[in-house]
Write an enzyme that holds these catalytic residues in place. Sequence first.
Site, PDB file in Angstrom:
ATOM      1  N   HIS A 238       3.595 -35.233  -6.178  1.00  0.00           N
ATOM      2  CA  HIS A 238       4.566 -34.143  -6.295  1.00  0.00           C
ATOM      3  C   HIS A 238       5.808 -34.698  -6.994  1.00  0.00           C
ATOM      4  O   HIS A 238       6.603 -35.403  -6.383  1.00  0.00           O
ATOM      5  CB  HIS A 238       4.916 -33.593  -4.920  1.00  0.00           C
ATOM      6  CG  HIS A 238       5.925 -32.496  -4.981  1.00  0.00           C
ATOM      7  ND1 HIS A 238       5.595 -31.232  -5.401  1.00  0.00           N
ATOM      8  CD2 HIS A 238       7.261 -32.478  -4.730  1.00  0.00           C
ATOM      9  CE1 HIS A 238       6.674 -30.478  -5.394  1.00  0.00           C
ATOM     10  NE2 HIS A 238       7.696 -31.198  -4.999  1.00  0.00           N
TER      11      HIS A 238
ATOM     12  N   ASP B 252       9.162 -33.886  -8.661  1.00  0.00           N
ATOM     13  CA  ASP B 252      10.172 -32.850  -8.859  1.00  0.00           C
ATOM     14  C   ASP B 252      10.718 -32.936 -10.277  1.00  0.00           C
ATOM     15  O   ASP B 252      11.072 -34.015 -10.748  1.00  0.00           O
ATOM     16  CB  ASP B 252      11.274 -33.015  -7.815  1.00  0.00           C
ATOM     17  CG  ASP B 252      10.755 -32.687  -6.415  1.00  0.00           C
ATOM     18  OD1 ASP B 252      10.397 -31.529  -6.201  1.00  0.00           O
ATOM     19  OD2 ASP B 252      10.686 -33.605  -5.571  1.00  0.00           O
TER      20      ASP B 252
ATOM     21  N   ASP C 285       6.039 -26.998  -2.500  1.00  0.00           N
ATOM     22  CA  ASP C 285       7.351 -27.428  -2.014  1.00  0.00           C
ATOM     23  C   ASP C 285       8.501 -26.446  -2.173  1.00  0.00           C
ATOM     24  O   ASP C 285       9.603 -26.772  -1.791  1.00  0.00           O
ATOM     25  CB  ASP C 285       7.715 -28.755  -2.711  1.00  0.00           C
ATOM     26  CG  ASP C 285       8.947 -29.418  -2.114  1.00  0.00           C
ATOM     27  OD1 ASP C 285       9.116 -29.324  -0.899  1.00  0.00           O
ATOM     28  OD2 ASP C 285       9.721 -30.027  -2.863  1.00  0.00           O
TER      29      ASP C 285
ATOM     30  N   HIS D 174      12.390 -25.848  -8.360  1.00  0.00           N
ATOM     31  CA  HIS D 174      12.834 -25.666  -6.963  1.00  0.00           C
ATOM     32  C   HIS D 174      13.869 -26.664  -6.438  1.00  0.00           C
ATOM     33  O   HIS D 174      14.184 -26.621  -5.245  1.00  0.00           O
ATOM     34  CB  HIS D 174      11.629 -25.581  -6.025  1.00  0.00           C
ATOM     35  CG  HIS D 174      10.811 -26.832  -5.928  1.00  0.00           C
ATOM     36  ND1 HIS D 174       9.622 -26.993  -6.588  1.00  0.00           N
ATOM     37  CD2 HIS D 174      11.007 -27.968  -5.248  1.00  0.00           C
ATOM     38  CE1 HIS D 174       9.123 -28.185  -6.311  1.00  0.00           C
ATOM     39  NE2 HIS D 174       9.935 -28.800  -5.499  1.00  0.00           N
TER      40      HIS D 174
HETATM   41 ZN   LIG Z   1       9.705 -30.668  -4.635  1.00  0.00          ZN
END
Ligand SMILES: [Zn+2]
Length: 1010
Positions: free
Chosen positions: A261, A263, A373, A577
């Site tokens: 994951h 970001d 997420d 996000h």
């Molecule tokens: Zn995230």
Amino acid sequence: MHDDIPLTLGRVKRVLEERIRPAIHPVSLPMSVTWNELPGEPIAPAEAMGLEYTDYSVGTIWGAAWGTTWFRLRGTIPADWAGKRVEVLVDLGFDKNMPGFQCEGLVYGADGITVKSINPRNQWIPAADTAEGGEAIDYFIEAAANPVLLDYHPFLPTTEGDIQTSSSRKLYTTRRMDLAVFEPEVHELSLDLEVLLELQAELPEGPRRMRILQAMDNALDVLDLQRITETAPAARAELVEVLSKRADESAHRISAVGHAHIDSAWLWPVRETIRKVSRTSSSMVELLGVDEDFLYGMSSAQQYAWMKENRPEVYARVKEAVASGRFLPLGGMWVESDTVMPSGESLVRQFYYGQKFFREEFGVTCAGVWLPDSFGYSPALPQLMRRAGFEWFFTQKISWNQQNKFPHHTFNWEGIDGSRVFSHFPSMDTYNSQLSGEEVARASRQFRESRHATGSIAPVGWGDGGGGTTREMTGKARRLADLEGSAKVKWEHPDEFFKRAKTELENPPVWVGELYLELHRATLTSQHQTKQGNRRTEHLLVEAELWAATAAVYTGFEYPHEEIDELWQQVLLHQFHDILPGTSIAWVHREVVVQYARVTAAAEAIIAAAQALLVGEGTTPITLNAAPFTRSGLRTGSAAAVAELAPATDKVTATESPDGIVLSNALVTITISAEGLVTSALDHATGREAIADGAEANLLQLHQDFPNMWDAWDVDKYYRNQVTDLRELDSLTLSTDEDGTARVLIERSFSASAVRQELTLAPGSKVLHIEQTTDWHETEKFLKVAFPLDIRAEHAIAETQFGYHKRVTHVNTSWEAAKFETSMHRFVLAEEPGFGAALINDSIYGFDVTRDSTEAGVMTNMRLSLLRAPRFPDPETDQGIQTHRYGLVIGADIAAATEAGALLNSDARTITGANGFDPLVTVEGEGIVLSNVKLAGDKSGDLVVRVYESLGRRAKGTVNVHRPVEGAAAISLLEDPLEGEGGIAELTDGAVALALTAFEVRTLRFKFKA
Ligand SMILES: [Zn+2]
């Protein structure tokens, strides 16, 4: 018999940690290292590799925050290592307790080709599969000195989060840069023992556990700690039996997928994400090459696009792995966006540009939406996912709820329009699994649908620079495939999981409405300029498309497809996000503001060019309306000379006395106290008072706001206990415009800040508009503006994408009590039978509603969330000048609130020209709103028109195109044809008749006559 379980466990743990793992690389020798430190922004690898390098000795501190250090490692494999597997081991100064969020490196061969990344739990580089001895090894490492901002001192303010304020202090000390022999059997033994050790910890005290303990003792009995390499095979032989016992037939099935994951920006800037993605992807294609069962999934078209542009050779290998079905593009979105705040059109474009990229680059159309997420999920999503062609939805975040445990793992999620999408939350409660025994057991134990379904998903790997899946994780997966006492683990495409789950769960449980995250509620407010930039640019781009399409059809204007695509993609990136929620470092938000200004200027230029062609050359003032509602008699997408517009029929009368100011037009009368507070708002049509008796609206309230953790993310409910009402007034001034609009200027100072509000009432308007400029210099405060309404509302009705949702105003249950701060788009409405009032805004997403008891009964207090001042991760969050536009709509229902909100977000424009013009597209039908007019993305010149039903009921109407058209079709949100009846749009005289269900979104495509 005498038994001592702790003795066995202690033995295995110590031998594993102190003897076996170190013996995986039993011999090593230091390499010869040179380096070149490059503080500041990274440069191209080819350029960096051509620079001068000087001698470096391991143990020398390196890397000021955000700088890049290039190391060159050279060595020769000794002759006596012939026949061995040889690796290079690099420890840049990693903290293994925290994979990701720190320094990392990407390794290049001397030829400039990337090899793989090095990360805290992935420190090896292949040197020779089977050494001959004498091979020269020559690697470059591009090492990024990303500072640790969160883990060591959680949530303490730091200036390290921006290269402009970070210190020049060096951060990392290398520990080793060695050539080393790798012993595969010792590596396998370590995994055998690790898997068994973790498994037995989850088992009851029964025969299975006891036999595993005995087998481990037996293995260590034959392991010679001075000759581990030689005796590892014998030790492993002692474990074969317990490792070959097969899983229960009804064991839980875990569909594992390799994952990281990453970001798209957070505690690092966008430029670093580009490198993080390239590093992790290079390691993942390497791992795919050595483990043929392994599958790796990666979301976000944007991240692939970055690699394509910046690390083409990594991208070429990714592309190959995608073609072989092993590297799985997931999610079909441009980025893993927030889904609460982006507009309907924005979410459509997340899907449109995401799927377009995956199709064009890989020939893949993703079947599901992958959002592990983001911070809560809009109830408009199920319809949008279905209309974009998705079959499933995946997240994990709702397991972070503070209060209530979500009741399902596999279920149907139903949105505001009744659309349902088949959804899954991993019962392991993580998107960074390492396939530990504890996680695997938890997935099985917690899974809520075990009565009918057999499995759950596990995303496996370290994210955010941790390097993704490791060979230890794939080694564990191999052992856990079919092992007694454990859930069964299999690498599997999530599509396969969802197909099977669907057949297993004939009647899945249903969750209706938003997936509210009971955490991170302040992400609706933090970093106001990011929110404002989002709201403005998403409206500007829709406007640019409308005028560009109209001008293209009317005047032959060249529709700027590529430019509009690029601008949308920039806006979509910022909806990531941790960006739109305002939870990134200062650097990210600083750059975001610059990019929004660029998008705004470019969109304004497109609008100006298209409008100039549409109105022709001339000097007549002409007004254009792009809002989806008629304004001053001017329909959407049309223009008229200002002189021809319907003039206001009344004037606002304004009277001033020592008690305050009274403003009145034909529709409403508003009383503003001498303190600048609204004490009355009377609706003439109903005779109803909107403001609660004795209460004051437009009351600014300042709260202490210091959450227990996650400063930019969280507001904790005790914030309400400390409040200061801002009543002190510097000035109150009344003025009246030529057109009859009355303006009340209010200035206040409080602590270190100042606020200036202009309240305006225009002729013929039921809206009290408020334009606010705040010079904000607070620390850990929350600014709200309150409107106590004389309305007993059962629900707060808040706009979301393509419609609204209703939330009850009471707190009967813990689920409702947890929603003490909730989301809206352009309006929130309080309504009781016969009367309502709405608050509209141009850049606010958070609000709260309480039911307050007064002598006259229960009333509804609605408060907009204006500004916060958290100090982590950006210590200067929201300091300085901030602007807001909002307003009170007096006597509003859903239709009036929708219209007022839309008009506030899309101002009329007046330019000079020769002529007005009629709209290219008109929409008839109560409640049907025109969302978008654009040219089709396939550049055919076809027109795409999107409408939705806004009132939450069935509607009939028409879409009319006022140019000769020869065909029309209903299409998907991806602009794909729809199969069967769904795709039929019957055309009569350029019009398509519509019958829409509540909140239905319909997209039509029109082909013009040649
Ligand atoms: Zn995230």
